[in-house]
Scaffold this active site. Structure first.
Site, short mmCIF file in Angstrom:
data_model
loop_
_atom_site.label_atom_id
_atom_site.label_comp_id
_atom_site.label_asym_id
_atom_site.label_seq_id
_atom_site.Cartn_x
_atom_site.Cartn_y
_atom_site.Cartn_z
N CYS A 120 0.82 -1.22 0.00
CA CYS A 120 0.00 0.00 0.00
C CYS A 120 0.85 1.27 0.00
O CYS A 120 0.31 2.37 -0.19
CB CYS A 120 -0.94 0.01 1.20
SG CYS A 120 -2.27 -1.20 1.13
N TYR A 149 -2.86 4.67 5.52
CA TYR A 149 -2.21 3.41 5.89
C TYR A 149 -0.89 3.26 5.12
O TYR A 149 0.14 2.90 5.69
CB TYR A 149 -3.15 2.24 5.59
CG TYR A 149 -2.57 0.88 5.80
CD1 TYR A 149 -2.42 0.36 7.09
CD2 TYR A 149 -2.17 0.08 4.73
CE1 TYR A 149 -1.88 -0.91 7.29
CE2 TYR A 149 -1.64 -1.19 4.93
CZ TYR A 149 -1.50 -1.67 6.20
OH TYR A 149 -0.98 -2.93 6.41
N LYS A 153 3.07 3.32 6.52
CA LYS A 153 4.03 2.26 6.21
C LYS A 153 5.31 2.86 5.61
O LYS A 153 6.42 2.43 5.93
CB LYS A 153 3.41 1.25 5.25
CG LYS A 153 2.35 0.36 5.87
CD LYS A 153 2.92 -0.55 6.93
CE LYS A 153 1.92 -1.56 7.45
NZ LYS A 153 2.48 -2.40 8.54
#
Length: 335
Positions: A120, A149, A153
């Site tokens: 992602c 999200y 990351k």
């Protein structure tokens, strides 16, 4: 005896990693907000605790572990990540966990730590073509993930690399691509596409209908849990940092995944396309780098993993229905 710490040891990937390392005769400690949902933990020691709390992290890292696996995160499938309703919690909670765990490991002089990043984090602009997404590791910048999200990351990847550069830690980073399998979340909003489709197909009457979000032409690849663990361990024990994709390169549309699930179940169902959170148009794991560095890449066909997952979820549904029938039967008997 070697010792390992599994952060997120009560979750899907973490609980499977505990089992894998016990098979290798490790002494294993798990830490999580909860025990595994579907089977007892096999960890030698398990701490129920919140890794957003630095004290819990220091308690968990009370020795110099040979390997630390950091899976803990606030995450879920498209219904959780892409609605926008959970963005602050996702960034705050996962960011706190990673900062605290790195600090605790650094203070205890733990060197080897694995971090589970995600595909992602790849830029949205490279994933607009469903048939030709670009997800090679060197395509990450200029950065533009399609979700908070993904941004978290990406930040945490850089955080781990900074601790390696400044403090000599030996970090290993993998970008996971849609890990699935038995004992994963299959209802409630945090489940991913394979589990959601297995549930819907298992609960539908033959000849009925199931709903899927969007037109079904969006594409993804999905990696079975056993191969995820194998790739993770190979990376962690290598002399290479990454980041690297750990995922299957067998790309399928969501409609095709639904049809595969129906064939496994032996059912013919209609697909009803409805609006819903979708994420990027296409995503597929590029496995050239992992093969060149580790001489390994996932090879199990998607259908094999889906068969195992469908059988497990079907069993979960049947067990619940049996429990409901028993409760109703008991109530009628008492009455």
């Amino acid at each position: 005896m070697k010792q390992a710490l599994i952060c997120g040891g009560g979750g899907f990937i973490g609980s499977h990693m505990v089992k894998r390392l016990k098979e290798e005769n490790f002494w294993v400690r798990g830490v999580d907000l909860k025990y595994p949902e579907f089977s007892p933990t096999e960890a030698d020691d398990f701490i129920i605790g919140d890794l957003r709390d630095p004290h819990v992290c220091r308690e968990a890292v009370d020795r110099k572990f040979d390997e630390v696996y950091q899976f803990a995160a606030d995450m879920g499938g498209a219904g959780f990540v892409f609605t926008g309703e959970n963005d602050a919690n996702i960034m705050h909670n996962s960011g706190m966990i990673n900062m605290n765990m790195l600090e605790a490991c650094h203070k205890r002089n733990v060197k080897r730590i694995f971090y589970s990043s995600s595909a992602c984090m790849y830029p949205e602009y490279n994933q607009l073509d469903a048939d030709h997404p670009i997800c090679s590791e060197d395509s990450a910048y200029p950065a533009n993930p399609d979700s908070e999200y993904g941004w978290e990351k990406l930040f945490s990847e850089r955080l781990y690399l900074a601790f390696q550069k400044n403090f000599g830690m030996e970090v290993r980073i993998a970008r996971y691509h849609n890990i699935f399998g038995p004992e994963g979340t299959w209802e409630g909003g945090r489940e991913k596409a394979p589990a959601a489709l297995c549930r819907k197909v298992a609960m539908a009457e033959d000849g009925g209908e199931i709903e899927i979000w969007g037109d079904g032409k969006q594409t993804r690849s999905f990696l079975y849990i056993d191969e995820c663990l194998e790739g993770t361990i190979r990376l962690t024990r290598s002399e290479w940092t990454g980041p690297v994709n750990i995922g299957s390169d067998e790309m399928v549309s969501i409609s095709r995944l639904a049809e595969m699930t129906m064939r496994i179940a032996g059912k013919k169902l209609n697909l009803k396309h409805i609006p819903g959170p979708l994420g990027v148009r296409g995503r597929n794991s590029d496995n050239r780098l992992i093969y060149s560095k580790l001489n390994w890449k996932p090879s199990q066909p998607l259908r094999e993993g889906m068969k195992k997952t469908y059988t497990w979820i079907e069993g979960q549904i049947q067990a619940r229905e049996n429990e409901d029938e028993n409760r109703l039967g008991g109530a009628r008997h008492i009455a």
